[in-house]
Design a protein around this motif. Sequence first.
Motif, PDB file in Angstrom:
ATOM      1  N   ASP A  77       9.855  -3.983  -9.641  1.00 51.89           N
ATOM      2  CA  ASP A  77       9.744  -2.664  -9.004  1.00 51.89           C
ATOM      3  C   ASP A  77       8.446  -1.946  -9.414  1.00 51.89           C
ATOM      4  O   ASP A  77       8.427  -0.779  -9.789  1.00 51.89           O
ATOM      5  N   ILE A  78       7.386  -2.718  -9.345  1.00 51.81           N
ATOM      6  CA  ILE A  78       6.060  -2.246  -9.754  1.00 51.81           C
ATOM      7  C   ILE A  78       5.095  -2.505  -8.595  1.00 51.81           C
ATOM      8  O   ILE A  78       5.232  -3.507  -7.902  1.00 51.81           O
ATOM      9  N   ALA A  79       4.139  -1.611  -8.355  1.00 48.46           N
ATOM     10  CA  ALA A  79       3.100  -1.889  -7.354  1.00 48.46           C
ATOM     11  C   ALA A  79       1.745  -1.770  -8.020  1.00 48.46           C
ATOM     12  O   ALA A  79       1.522  -0.856  -8.815  1.00 48.46           O
ATOM     13  N   MET A  80       0.870  -2.711  -7.689  1.00 50.77           N
ATOM     14  CA  MET A  80      -0.428  -2.748  -8.369  1.00 50.77           C
ATOM     15  C   MET A  80      -1.560  -2.581  -7.357  1.00 50.77           C
ATOM     16  O   MET A  80      -1.517  -3.161  -6.279  1.00 50.77           O
ATOM     17  N   VAL A  81      -2.550  -1.773  -7.733  1.00 50.96           N
ATOM     18  CA  VAL A  81      -3.746  -1.613  -6.903  1.00 50.96           C
ATOM     19  C   VAL A  81      -4.896  -2.283  -7.639  1.00 50.96           C
ATOM     20  O   VAL A  81      -5.175  -1.955  -8.791  1.00 50.96           O
ATOM     21  N   PHE A  82      -5.552  -3.232  -6.941  1.00 49.32           N
ATOM     22  CA  PHE A  82      -6.595  -4.027  -7.595  1.00 49.32           C
ATOM     23  C   PHE A  82      -7.981  -3.469  -7.292  1.00 49.32           C
ATOM     24  O   PHE A  82      -8.195  -2.771  -6.315  1.00 49.32           O
ATOM     25  N   GLN A  83      -8.915  -3.891  -8.141  1.00 52.97           N
ATOM     26  CA  GLN A  83     -10.319  -3.487  -7.994  1.00 52.97           C
ATOM     27  C   GLN A  83     -10.901  -3.912  -6.636  1.00 52.97           C
ATOM     28  O   GLN A  83     -11.629  -3.175  -6.004  1.00 52.97           O
ATOM     29  N   GLN A 141     -10.015   1.468  -0.050  1.00 52.22           N
ATOM     30  CA  GLN A 141      -9.376   1.862  -1.292  1.00 52.22           C
ATOM     31  C   GLN A 141      -8.094   2.674  -0.999  1.00 52.22           C
ATOM     32  O   GLN A 141      -7.044   2.437  -1.601  1.00 52.22           O
ATOM     33  N   ARG A 142      -8.178   3.572  -0.015  1.00 51.32           N
ATOM     34  CA  ARG A 142      -6.997   4.368   0.349  1.00 51.32           C
ATOM     35  C   ARG A 142      -5.882   3.493   0.901  1.00 51.32           C
ATOM     36  O   ARG A 142      -4.710   3.710   0.613  1.00 51.32           O
ATOM     37  N   VAL A 143      -6.269   2.494   1.716  1.00 52.03           N
ATOM     38  CA  VAL A 143      -5.248   1.588   2.278  1.00 52.03           C
ATOM     39  C   VAL A 143      -4.551   0.836   1.141  1.00 52.03           C
ATOM     40  O   VAL A 143      -3.322   0.691   1.139  1.00 52.03           O
ATOM     41  N   ALA A 144      -5.348   0.398   0.166  1.00 51.16           N
ATOM     42  CA  ALA A 144      -4.762  -0.337  -0.970  1.00 51.16           C
ATOM     43  C   ALA A 144      -3.771   0.559  -1.725  1.00 51.16           C
ATOM     44  O   ALA A 144      -2.692   0.115  -2.130  1.00 51.16           O
ATOM     45  N   VAL A 145      -4.122   1.837  -1.872  1.00 53.20           N
ATOM     46  CA  VAL A 145      -3.208   2.778  -2.542  1.00 53.20           C
ATOM     47  C   VAL A 145      -1.980   3.003  -1.649  1.00 53.20           C
ATOM     48  O   VAL A 145      -0.841   3.036  -2.123  1.00 53.20           O
ATOM     49  N   GLY A 146      -2.224   3.105  -0.327  1.00 52.57           N
ATOM     50  CA  GLY A 146      -1.124   3.321   0.634  1.00 52.57           C
ATOM     51  C   GLY A 146      -0.112   2.203   0.572  1.00 52.57           C
ATOM     52  O   GLY A 146       1.099   2.422   0.613  1.00 52.57           O
ATOM     53  N   LEU A 162     -11.564   2.060  -8.773  1.00 47.52           N
ATOM     54  CA  LEU A 162     -12.682   2.807  -8.201  1.00 47.52           C
ATOM     55  C   LEU A 162     -14.042   2.175  -8.482  1.00 47.52           C
ATOM     56  O   LEU A 162     -15.072   2.715  -8.078  1.00 47.52           O
ATOM     57  N   SER A 163     -14.042   1.028  -9.172  1.00 46.19           N
ATOM     58  CA  SER A 163     -15.348   0.550  -9.638  1.00 46.19           C
ATOM     59  C   SER A 163     -16.238  -0.003  -8.524  1.00 46.19           C
ATOM     60  O   SER A 163     -17.427  -0.179  -8.735  1.00 46.19           O
ATOM     61  N   ASN A 164     -15.669  -0.271  -7.323  1.00 45.51           N
ATOM     62  CA  ASN A 164     -16.534  -0.737  -6.231  1.00 45.51           C
ATOM     63  C   ASN A 164     -17.067   0.407  -5.367  1.00 45.51           C
ATOM     64  O   ASN A 164     -17.695   0.180  -4.349  1.00 45.51           O
ATOM     65  N   LEU A 165     -16.778   1.639  -5.751  1.00 41.85           N
ATOM     66  CA  LEU A 165     -17.200   2.785  -4.930  1.00 41.85           C
ATOM     67  C   LEU A 165     -18.461   3.412  -5.519  1.00 41.85           C
ATOM     68  O   LEU A 165     -18.711   3.317  -6.719  1.00 41.85           O
TER      69      LEU A 165
END
Length: 368
Positions: A77-83, A141-146, A162-165
């Motif tokens: 029950d975890i969601a991860m957002v990658f670089q 990045q927003r889609v990945a968070v979404g 955020l490191s690719n921004l």
Amino acid sequence: MARVELRNLCKVFPGGVQAVKEANLVIEDKEFVVLVGPSGCGKSTTLRMVAGLEEISSGEIYIDGVLVNDVPPKNRDIAMVFQNYALYPHMTVYKNMAFGLILRKFKKKEIDERVRKAAEILGITELLDRRPKALSGGQRQRVAVGRAIVRQPKVFLFDEPLSNLDAKLRVQMRAEISKLHQRLRSTMIYVTHDQVEAMTMGDRIVVMLDGIIQQVATPLELYHHPVNKFVAGFIGSPPMNMINGTLYAQNGNVRFRDDSSTIDLIVPEGKRSKLESHLNKRVTIGIRPEDLNENASQTPKPGISIQAPVEVVEPMGSEINLYIAIGKQSATARIKSDREPEINKPLVLDVTMGNVHFFDLESELTLV
Ligand code: ATP
């Protein structure tokens, strides 16, 4: 509810690299905790063990009191957002966000509601029909968070998202993720190597070095009361000035003289007793750039002022960063001034002695 607990967590990679050593940490429900440290310190490995993407060598991870060492990632029950966002290139934004729910056999109506709500929160409703290649870095990045939000997970994990921004977008997304945390009130664990990101986003910060947790504290606690020289130097920009020298007693005072005998400072009374065991020994003192202030009359005060030639002047707008020479060593002062000091001329600066840090030269632990 989602409380995450690491107990004596260790990771040894094949080949013998000890990436994480005996990590103990409790992340409370709804907390935003940032893991920060230089490259290779083990922060990503720690996060990936929480996600279940990396096998644990020894120790335990609990989520809400349940041991999850052997629970597969999809059941944590975890969601991860990658670089790198890890979006599916052939799917629309809508499908990218819906995909995890489709796999979990959610009803179409529920999926639609969740995707549209997340898109609204993130301001990407008008992008739902596009494919990732037609999006900017910030939009991806927003889609990945979404995609993480629609899952409504117990815990969000972010690995350097955020490191690719570019710098401006990074500052903007930093604030958006903080707002998202306030809105969702979920437990979030965020990995970054950027101490400014850590300071501005975290309820608490975990500073790591060489696989070892150095300190866990609120941003201000870390800034004002670092436990050792590494944490003191890592947190703060420009970094704290570290100067080696000797403590000695004279006329009832405890004084500090640096190795080049350029500065000779009187230790404030409140700090003396804890330094007595180090009299006539070499120590390191730490002075933050903002604790070096331009002396208004340029008249040195004994035991408080230092006199140092200015090497570089960096006007920052509201403040000026000065690079000064203390013996052979360079130090930084951040002063408020409406005139720029002259290069190569000595400048008198007063040290805010109450804020000076003292470290043991060998162990590098904070003495007071
Ligand atoms: P970065 O900011 O560069 O990503 P990090 O703090 O996240 O660094 P980790 O990626 O956790 O660091 O790596 C910690 C240590 O483990 C490093 O020395 C790294 O080289 C090593 N390491 C990571 N993954 C592996 C692997 N699959 N096999 C062997 N060693 C690894």
